[in-house]
Write an enzyme that holds these catalytic residues in place. Structure first.
Site, PDB file in Angstrom:
ATOM      1  N   SER A  88      -3.891 -21.007  15.266  1.00 34.00           N
ATOM      2  CA  SER A  88      -2.693 -20.358  15.076  1.00 34.00           C
ATOM      3  C   SER A  88      -2.746 -18.914  14.853  1.00 34.00           C
ATOM      4  O   SER A  88      -3.698 -18.516  14.292  1.00 34.00           O
ATOM      5  CB  SER A  88      -2.097 -21.234  13.826  1.00 34.00           C
ATOM      6  N   TYR A  92      -2.032 -23.899   5.495  1.00 30.22           N
ATOM      7  CA  TYR A  92      -2.411 -23.923   6.752  1.00 30.22           C
ATOM      8  C   TYR A  92      -3.011 -22.923   7.368  1.00 30.22           C
ATOM      9  O   TYR A  92      -3.841 -23.208   8.351  1.00 30.22           O
ATOM     10  CB  TYR A  92      -0.907 -24.322   7.264  1.00 30.22           C
TER      11      TYR A  92
HETATM   12  P1  NAP Z   1       3.722 -31.737  16.981  1.00 31.34           P
HETATM   13  O1  NAP Z   1       4.523 -31.462  17.987  1.00 31.34           O
HETATM   14  O2  NAP Z   1       3.930 -31.917  15.616  1.00 31.34           O
HETATM   15  O3  NAP Z   1       2.518 -32.723  17.542  1.00 31.34           O
HETATM   16  C1  NAP Z   1       1.359 -33.188  16.858  1.00 31.34           C
HETATM   17  C2  NAP Z   1       0.797 -34.272  17.498  1.00 31.34           C
HETATM   18  O4  NAP Z   1      -0.578 -34.345  16.980  1.00 31.34           O
HETATM   19  C3  NAP Z   1       1.463 -35.505  17.834  1.00 31.34           C
HETATM   20  O5  NAP Z   1       1.073 -35.909  19.134  1.00 31.34           O
HETATM   21  C4  NAP Z   1       0.893 -36.372  16.609  1.00 31.34           C
HETATM   22  O6  NAP Z   1       0.886 -37.669  16.838  1.00 31.34           O
HETATM   23  C5  NAP Z   1      -0.526 -35.682  16.637  1.00 31.34           C
HETATM   24  N1  NAP Z   1      -1.282 -35.896  15.074  1.00 31.34           N
HETATM   25  C6  NAP Z   1      -0.818 -35.405  14.194  1.00 31.34           C
HETATM   26  N2  NAP Z   1      -1.651 -35.780  13.113  1.00 31.34           N
HETATM   27  C7  NAP Z   1      -2.758 -36.495  13.686  1.00 31.34           C
HETATM   28  C8  NAP Z   1      -3.876 -37.049  13.357  1.00 31.34           C
HETATM   29  N3  NAP Z   1      -4.201 -36.928  12.087  1.00 31.34           N
HETATM   30  N4  NAP Z   1      -4.560 -37.799  14.249  1.00 31.34           N
HETATM   31  C9  NAP Z   1      -4.439 -37.711  15.443  1.00 31.34           C
HETATM   32  N5  NAP Z   1      -3.106 -37.114  15.794  1.00 31.34           N
HETATM   33  C10 NAP Z   1      -2.287 -36.566  14.927  1.00 31.34           C
HETATM   34  O7  NAP Z   1       2.651 -30.605  16.672  1.00 31.34           O
HETATM   35  P2  NAP Z   1       2.414 -29.228  17.837  1.00 31.34           P
HETATM   36  O8  NAP Z   1       3.298 -28.070  17.340  1.00 31.34           O
HETATM   37  O9  NAP Z   1       2.412 -29.845  19.132  1.00 31.34           O
HETATM   38  O10 NAP Z   1       0.915 -28.523  17.312  1.00 31.34           O
HETATM   39  C11 NAP Z   1      -0.171 -28.878  18.163  1.00 31.34           C
HETATM   40  C12 NAP Z   1      -1.037 -27.981  17.390  1.00 31.34           C
HETATM   41  O11 NAP Z   1      -0.807 -26.689  17.641  1.00 31.34           O
HETATM   42  C13 NAP Z   1      -1.441 -28.122  15.985  1.00 31.34           C
HETATM   43  O12 NAP Z   1      -2.864 -28.008  15.656  1.00 31.34           O
HETATM   44  C14 NAP Z   1      -0.705 -26.945  15.376  1.00 31.34           C
HETATM   45  O13 NAP Z   1      -1.329 -26.598  14.153  1.00 31.34           O
HETATM   46  C15 NAP Z   1      -0.896 -25.863  16.417  1.00 31.34           C
HETATM   47  N6  NAP Z   1       0.146 -24.930  16.400  1.00 31.34           N
HETATM   48  C16 NAP Z   1       1.255 -25.309  16.721  1.00 31.34           C
HETATM   49  C17 NAP Z   1       2.134 -24.145  16.566  1.00 31.34           C
HETATM   50  C18 NAP Z   1       3.752 -24.043  16.874  1.00 31.34           C
HETATM   51  O14 NAP Z   1       4.688 -23.458  16.603  1.00 31.34           O
HETATM   52  N7  NAP Z   1       4.139 -25.722  17.384  1.00 31.34           N
HETATM   53  C19 NAP Z   1       1.818 -22.822  16.311  1.00 31.34           C
HETATM   54  C20 NAP Z   1       0.462 -22.555  16.020  1.00 31.34           C
HETATM   55  C21 NAP Z   1      -0.032 -23.743  16.090  1.00 31.34           C
HETATM   56  P3  NAP Z   1       1.967 -38.689  16.812  1.00 31.34           P
HETATM   57  O15 NAP Z   1       3.142 -38.367  17.721  1.00 31.34           O
HETATM   58  O16 NAP Z   1       1.734 -39.946  16.727  1.00 31.34           O
HETATM   59  O17 NAP Z   1       2.710 -38.373  15.447  1.00 31.34           O
END
Ligand code: NAP
Length: 258
Positions: free
Chosen positions: A153, A167
Site C-alpha cells: 500500500s 496498517y
Molecule cells: P476488499 O475489497 O475489502 O476485499 C478483500 C478481499 O480479501 C475479499 O475477497 C475478502 O474475502 C478477502 N479477505 C479478507 N481477509 C481475508 C483473510 N484473512 N483470508 C482470506 N481472504 C481474506 O479489499 P481490497 O480493497 O480489494 O484490498 C485488497 C488488498 O489491497 C489488501 O491487501 C489491501 O490492504 C490492499 N490495498 C487496498 C487499497 C484500497 O484503497 N482499496 C489501497 C492500498 C492497498 P471475503 O469477500 O470473503 O470477505
C-alpha cells in the site's frame, strides 16, 4: 451457477497456474479476472463471501480459464496449506502467487486502537503473507521457479497518521519481506515484487467505516480521483508476466501520484 470449488474441465500444462488470496472481491477479484484473460488458471481464496466468490469464479471461467475457489483464512497455516494443496491437486504445479488478502480494521488513532484489531491486521497482512510466501518458496524451488506479487500500500511510505498507523506498518513489513525474499529466492528462479496501490474503489473503505473515502481523500491528489481495481490488476499481471522477467525486489507504486 457452478459452485466456486469446482474446477472446469480443460487442462493445458503450458498455462501458468496462479494462487490469489482474497479473490472474491475488490482488487483480488479484478486480478483473478485479468490473469484469466491473460491465460492463467486460477486458484483463489476468500474468507466469508461465497456469493462474491461464485461471481469471481464464473467470470474467470467465462474468460476461458480453469478456476478453483477455496474458503480459508490466510492467517491460518492450515488454511494456507489447504489452499496450495487444492491448487496443486485440481489445477497442477503452481507458478504464481498474488498475496492480496488484507484488512485495515476501523479507522482510529493508535492510542484508541484495540489490541484485537492490531493483532488481526498483523496476522492477516504480515503473517498471512509470510505463510503464503513460505509455501510458494518451498513449492517453486522444487518446480523450477515462479513469481510472487505482494499487495502492499502507499500507506507503507506515508505512515497514515490518524487513520491506521498499524496498517501502514504492516504494509511496510510487506515491502521489506518483498525485498528480502527477492534476494533469498533469486537463485531459485523465483521473482518477488510488490504493488503499492493508492486509494482504490473497493469495499475496504466501507469496512473501515469511511465509505466515501475514495472521493473525499483523493480530491487533492495529482490525478484527483480514486483508482479502479482493474488499474491495480494490470500492474500485477505485468509483474507476473515474462515482460517483467528482469524485475525483482521492486515495489511498483500505482497511486495516482499519492
Ligand atoms: P476488499 O475489497 O475489502 O476485499 C478483500 C478481499 O480479501 C475479499 O475477497 C475478502 O474475502 C478477502 N479477505 C479478507 N481477509 C481475508 C483473510 N484473512 N483470508 C482470506 N481472504 C481474506 O479489499 P481490497 O480493497 O480489494 O484490498 C485488497 C488488498 O489491497 C489488501 O491487501 C489491501 O490492504 C490492499 N490495498 C487496498 C487499497 C484500497 O484503497 N482499496 C489501497 C492500498 C492497498 P471475503 O469477500 O470473503 O470477505
Amino acid at each position: 451457477m457452478s459452485r466456486p470449488s469446482e474446477p472446469s474441465e480443460r487442462s493445458d500444462p503450458s498455462r501458468p497456474i496462479t494462487v490469489v488470496t482474497g479473490g472474491s472481491r475488490g482488487i483480488g477479484a479484478a486480478t483473478c479476472v485479468r490473469l484469466a484473460v491473460e491465460g492463467h488458471d486460477i486458484a483463489f481464496s476468500y474468507l466469508n463471501d461465497i456469493l462474491a466468490a461464485e461471481d469471481t469464479a464464473a467470470r474467470v471461467r467465462a474468460a476461458g480459464a480453469r478456476c478453483v475457489a477455496v474458503r480459508g483464512d490466510t492467517a491460518s497455516e492450515a488454511d494456507v496449506e489447504r489452499l496450495f494443496d487444492t491448487a496443486a491437486a485440481e489445477l497442477g504445479t503452481v507458478t504464481g502467487l498474488v498475496n492480496n488478502a488484507g484488512v485495515t480494521g476501523p479507522i482510529t488513532r493508535l492510542a484508541d486502537a484495540g489490541t484485537d484489531v492490531l493483532r488481526r491486521v498483523l496476522d492477516v497482512n504480515v503473517l498471512g503473507c509470510l505463510l503464503c510466501c513460505r509455501r510458494a518458496a518451498r513449492d517453486m524451488a522444487v518446480s523450477g521457479g515462479g513469481a510472487i506479487v505482494n499487495i502492499s500500500s502507499a500507506a507503507a511510505t506515508l505512515g497514515s497518521p490518524g487513520t491506521y498507523v498499524h496498517y501502514a506498518a504492516s504494509k511496510g513489513a510487506v515491502d521489506t519481506l518483498t525485498v528480502g525474499l527477492s534476494k533469498e529466492l533469486g537463485p531459485d528462479g523465483i521473482r518477488v515484487n510488490a504493488v503499492a496501490p493508492g486509494i482504490i474503489k473497493t469495499d475496504i473503505h466501507a469496512a473501515m467505516g469511511a465509505p466515501d473515502r475514495p472521493t473525499t481523500a483523493t480530491a487533492h491528489l495529482p490525478m484527483a480521483r480514486p483508482g479502479e481495481a482493474e488499474e491495480i490488476a494490470g500492474a500485477v499481471a505485468w509483474l507476473l508476466s515474462s515482460d517483467a522477467s528482469y524485475a525483482t525486489g521492486t515495489v511498483v507504486r500505482v497511486a495516482g501520484g499519492m
